[in-house]
Design a protein around this motif. Structure first.
Motif, PDB file in Angstrom:
ATOM      1  N   GLY A   1      -4.698 -10.272  -1.832  1.00  0.00           N
ATOM      2  CA  GLY A   1      -3.563 -11.168  -1.676  1.00  0.00           C
ATOM      3  C   GLY A   1      -2.208 -10.502  -1.682  1.00  0.00           C
ATOM      4  O   GLY A   1      -1.212 -11.120  -1.310  1.00  0.00           O
ATOM      5  N   GLY A   2      -2.137  -9.246  -2.128  1.00  0.00           N
ATOM      6  CA  GLY A   2      -0.850  -8.566  -2.171  1.00  0.00           C
ATOM      7  C   GLY A   2      -0.445  -8.011  -0.823  1.00  0.00           C
ATOM      8  O   GLY A   2      -1.238  -7.954   0.120  1.00  0.00           O
ATOM      9  N   ASP A   3       0.808  -7.583  -0.731  1.00  0.00           N
ATOM     10  CA  ASP A   3       1.316  -6.966   0.491  1.00  0.00           C
ATOM     11  C   ASP A   3       0.768  -5.550   0.578  1.00  0.00           C
ATOM     12  O   ASP A   3       1.132  -4.681  -0.226  1.00  0.00           O
ATOM     13  CB  ASP A   3       2.845  -6.952   0.460  1.00  0.00           C
ATOM     14  N   LEU A   4      -0.113  -5.304   1.536  1.00  0.00           N
ATOM     15  CA  LEU A   4      -0.801  -4.015   1.596  1.00  0.00           C
ATOM     16  C   LEU A   4       0.140  -2.816   1.720  1.00  0.00           C
ATOM     17  O   LEU A   4      -0.058  -1.801   1.027  1.00  0.00           O
ATOM     18  CB  LEU A   4      -1.814  -4.023   2.747  1.00  0.00           C
ATOM     19  N   PRO A   5       1.166  -2.849   2.580  1.00  0.00           N
ATOM     20  CA  PRO A   5       2.027  -1.668   2.693  1.00  0.00           C
ATOM     21  C   PRO A   5       2.760  -1.316   1.398  1.00  0.00           C
ATOM     22  O   PRO A   5       3.261  -0.190   1.265  1.00  0.00           O
ATOM     23  CB  PRO A   5       3.024  -2.060   3.795  1.00  0.00           C
ATOM     24  N   SER A   6       2.825  -2.242   0.450  1.00  0.00           N
ATOM     25  CA  SER A   6       3.497  -1.992  -0.830  1.00  0.00           C
ATOM     26  C   SER A   6       2.556  -1.426  -1.889  1.00  0.00           C
ATOM     27  O   SER A   6       2.983  -1.195  -3.022  1.00  0.00           O
ATOM     28  CB  SER A   6       4.114  -3.292  -1.366  1.00  0.00           C
TER      29      SER A   6
ATOM     30  N   GLU B   1      -5.620   1.645   9.021  1.00  0.00           N
ATOM     31  CA  GLU B   1      -5.471   3.051   8.671  1.00  0.00           C
ATOM     32  C   GLU B   1      -6.203   3.418   7.384  1.00  0.00           C
ATOM     33  O   GLU B   1      -6.866   4.457   7.305  1.00  0.00           O
ATOM     34  CB  GLU B   1      -3.991   3.396   8.519  1.00  0.00           C
ATOM     35  N   LYS B   2      -6.117   2.561   6.363  1.00  0.00           N
ATOM     36  CA  LYS B   2      -6.562   2.959   5.031  1.00  0.00           C
ATOM     37  C   LYS B   2      -7.786   2.219   4.496  1.00  0.00           C
ATOM     38  O   LYS B   2      -8.418   2.682   3.548  1.00  0.00           O
ATOM     39  CB  LYS B   2      -5.403   2.787   4.030  1.00  0.00           C
ATOM     40  N   LEU B   3      -8.133   1.068   5.065  1.00  0.00           N
ATOM     41  CA  LEU B   3      -9.185   0.239   4.474  1.00  0.00           C
ATOM     42  C   LEU B   3     -10.370  -0.047   5.384  1.00  0.00           C
ATOM     43  O   LEU B   3     -11.467  -0.330   4.903  1.00  0.00           O
ATOM     44  CB  LEU B   3      -8.594  -1.102   3.999  1.00  0.00           C
ATOM     45  N   MET B   4     -10.162  -0.015   6.680  1.00  0.00           N
ATOM     46  CA  MET B   4     -11.224  -0.415   7.610  1.00  0.00           C
ATOM     47  C   MET B   4     -12.492   0.415   7.400  1.00  0.00           C
ATOM     48  O   MET B   4     -13.605  -0.105   7.479  1.00  0.00           O
ATOM     49  CB  MET B   4     -10.742  -0.296   9.056  1.00  0.00           C
TER      50      MET B   4
ATOM     51  N   ALA C   1      -0.832   3.936  -5.543  1.00  0.00           N
ATOM     52  CA  ALA C   1      -2.084   4.695  -5.479  1.00  0.00           C
ATOM     53  C   ALA C   1      -3.185   4.038  -6.296  1.00  0.00           C
ATOM     54  O   ALA C   1      -4.353   4.020  -5.886  1.00  0.00           O
ATOM     55  CB  ALA C   1      -1.848   6.132  -5.958  1.00  0.00           C
ATOM     56  N   PHE C   2      -2.833   3.465  -7.452  1.00  0.00           N
ATOM     57  CA  PHE C   2      -3.853   2.838  -8.290  1.00  0.00           C
ATOM     58  C   PHE C   2      -4.448   1.618  -7.585  1.00  0.00           C
ATOM     59  O   PHE C   2      -5.678   1.439  -7.555  1.00  0.00           O
ATOM     60  CB  PHE C   2      -3.268   2.422  -9.644  1.00  0.00           C
TER      61      PHE C   2
ATOM     62  N   LEU D   1      -9.502  -0.571  -4.110  1.00  0.00           N
ATOM     63  CA  LEU D   1     -10.011  -1.122  -2.853  1.00  0.00           C
ATOM     64  C   LEU D   1     -10.840  -0.125  -2.057  1.00  0.00           C
ATOM     65  O   LEU D   1     -11.389  -0.483  -1.018  1.00  0.00           O
ATOM     66  CB  LEU D   1      -8.840  -1.600  -1.985  1.00  0.00           C
ATOM     67  N   THR D   2     -10.944   1.111  -2.543  1.00  0.00           N
ATOM     68  CA  THR D   2     -11.571   2.159  -1.737  1.00  0.00           C
ATOM     69  C   THR D   2     -12.613   2.957  -2.506  1.00  0.00           C
ATOM     70  O   THR D   2     -12.897   4.108  -2.160  1.00  0.00           O
ATOM     71  CB  THR D   2     -10.502   3.119  -1.179  1.00  0.00           C
ATOM     72  N   ASN D   3     -13.188   2.374  -3.541  1.00  0.00           N
ATOM     73  CA  ASN D   3     -14.246   3.050  -4.287  1.00  0.00           C
ATOM     74  C   ASN D   3     -15.569   2.830  -3.553  1.00  0.00           C
ATOM     75  O   ASN D   3     -16.107   1.721  -3.526  1.00  0.00           O
ATOM     76  CB  ASN D   3     -14.327   2.509  -5.712  1.00  0.00           C
TER      77      ASN D   3
END
Length: 464
Positions: free
Chosen positions: A349-354, A74-77, A357-358, A363-365
């Motif tokens: 490495g973190g849990d993506l759903p958690s 949804e947010k990174l692909m 915004a920062f 990850l989306t620049n």
């Protein structure tokens, strides 16, 4: 049929033929690239994805993998993130956090000594289906699926003298050695590469992984404290013969620099250091070790900075308590700036759903990720007096990139470069890539005052 409908049919047919021809052309180009470059064609840009280790250790479940898959889709692909990787010990039923349960592990494997997913953690693996259904789920989202394994052959397979698939009666106890067994996890023994059946065992597990739909594999205990040259060659051959493009990541570091030529001819990515966690010491150490690896940053084969230890960590992980990363915002920018200018593979490495915004913004620049994917000629300008400067180019667009770092613990520092050292002359326009703001126009020298542990990432263009 009305004339207008005839025209519509002709138009639709033309479009379909054009699309079909376009697909054929793409396949021909891809096959030509594969023929020319072999496995290096599979990772022409640094791989990007998510790995379950930092947040779940050896305990990740199918539902958690799917939740991270859904978030990525949804947010990174759309920003180039594509791999979803299940890390260590997915084949042990009774895993635990903060350790590996080596006292009474319950392994799951098939009749050929090949590990299978534990059904209590991965319900879709029932009836011997392995990771096929989970891989299909990941693929259905437009993403790719990966797993982690340890090098070698399971001790349980050796003890039970299980047959090796693809051989005429060779069993696991005929291809192993206790020499150089992994010191921190005792699941497997070393495979003796010149033994009959050694290649066949690796062939058999990659045949299995290919049938599941695995696109990425991280293999542990290959590079340090001993570089296992012979097993790496067995693995490379098995992947090349399995009929599926599987990216190979060797782990952990520190990979010895004297093996750089070998690892870059057999792996798509290799760890430069041991595990990187959310402390400044890890980041600074990574920067120091990386100095030997700039010459090996090339399409298809990438020195690896390890996973990105940001966002929510250690939900059931190995280091520390459940937390958001213990790094300041400036330190998080510094980590991401270094990983991207260096063109390291990026595995969050973190849990993506958690994510907050920062974290998501890191990850989306688009400009930063464009640099990460397209830049060439990455080189260090200097690393001295607690200052580090790295540059790269986008030759097609006439853009120069520059990363400046203050790695000191106590003092703000003026970090500067001569534009001539970047191969530039005349007036240039410089923009801050994280902020998306123009810094100004400069001649001859560019300098910035950076706080301790801070950095800057800049895009430089000629003033027309």
């Amino acid at each position: 049929m009305k004339l207008s409908n005839v025209f519509k049919l002709i138009a639709i047919t033309t479009i379909l033929v054009a699309c079909k021809n376009s697909i054929k052309k793409e396949i021909v180009v891809t096959e030509a690239l594969k023929k020319e470059m072999g496995f290096k064609a599979w990772a022409q840009t640094p791989p990007m994805g998510w790995n379950s280790w930092d947040c779940y250790g050896p305990t990740v479940t199918e539902d958690e993998v799917k939740a991270n898959t859904d978030y990525m889709a949804e947010k990174l692909m759309g920003y180039g993130w594509e791999y979803v990787v299940v890390d260590i010990r997915w084949f042990v039923e009774n895993t635990k956090r903060h350790g590996y349960n080596q006292s009474d592990p319950i392994y799951v494997m098939d009749e050929y000594g090949r590990y299978m997913p534990a059904v209590n953690k991965f319900p879709s693996a029932k009836n011997g289906d392995g990771f096929k259904d989970l891989a299909d789920y990941v693929h259905s989202k437009g993403l790719k699926f990966g797993i982690h394994i340890m090098r070698g052959i399971p001790k349980t397979a050796v003890e039970n003298k299980l047959p090796i698939k693809g051989t005429n009666g060779i069993t696991a106890d005929q291809i192993y050695s206790t020499e150089n067994q992994c010191k921190w996890l005792k699941d497997n023994y070393t495979i003796v590469a010149n033994k009959p059946g050694a290649q066949e065992y690796y062939n058999s597990i990659f045949e299995l992984y290919a049938s599941w739909g695995v696109d990425f594999i991280k293999i542990d205990d290959l590079s340090a404290p001993i570089y296992h040259k012979d097993e790496i060659e067995l693995i490379r051959k098995a992947i090349d013969n399995c009929g599926r493009n599987i990216v190979l990541s060797t782990s952990p570091g520190e990979t010895p620099v004297n093996a750089a030529g070998h690892v870059s001819e057999h792996a798509n990515m290799w760890r430069m250091v041991n595990d990187v966690w959310d402390s400044w010491w890890h980041i600074k150490h990574l920067m120091e070790v990386s100095q030997d690896w700039f010459d090996y940053i090339k399409p298809g084969t990438w020195p690896d900075c390890d996973m990105i230890p940001l966002g929510r960590l250690a939900i059931r992980g190995e280091v520390g308590k459940d937390r958001m990363a213990n790094l300041t915002k400036e330190e998080q920018y510094t980590l991401m700036t270094f990983f991207t200018i260096f063109k390291s593979p990026l595995f969050f490495g973190g849990d993506l759903p958690s994510n907050d915004a920062f974290t998501l913004s890191l990850l989306t620049n688009k400009e930063v990720l464009k640099m990460h994917a397209e830049s060439t000629n990455v080189r260090k300008l200097y690393f001295e007096n607690e200052k580090l400067a790295i540059t790269s180019k986008n030759e097609k667009e006439g853009v120069t990139y520059l990363a400046l770092f203050n790695v000191s613990d106590a003092s703000s520092l003026d970090v500067e470069v001569k534009l001539s050292d970047l191969g530039l002359s005349g007036k240039v326009k410089i923009s801050n890539m994280w902020k998306g703001e123009e810094v100004g126009e400069f001649n001859h020298v560019f300098a910035q005052t950076l706080a301790p542990h801070a950095s800057g990432l800049y895009k430089i263009e000629a003033v027309k």
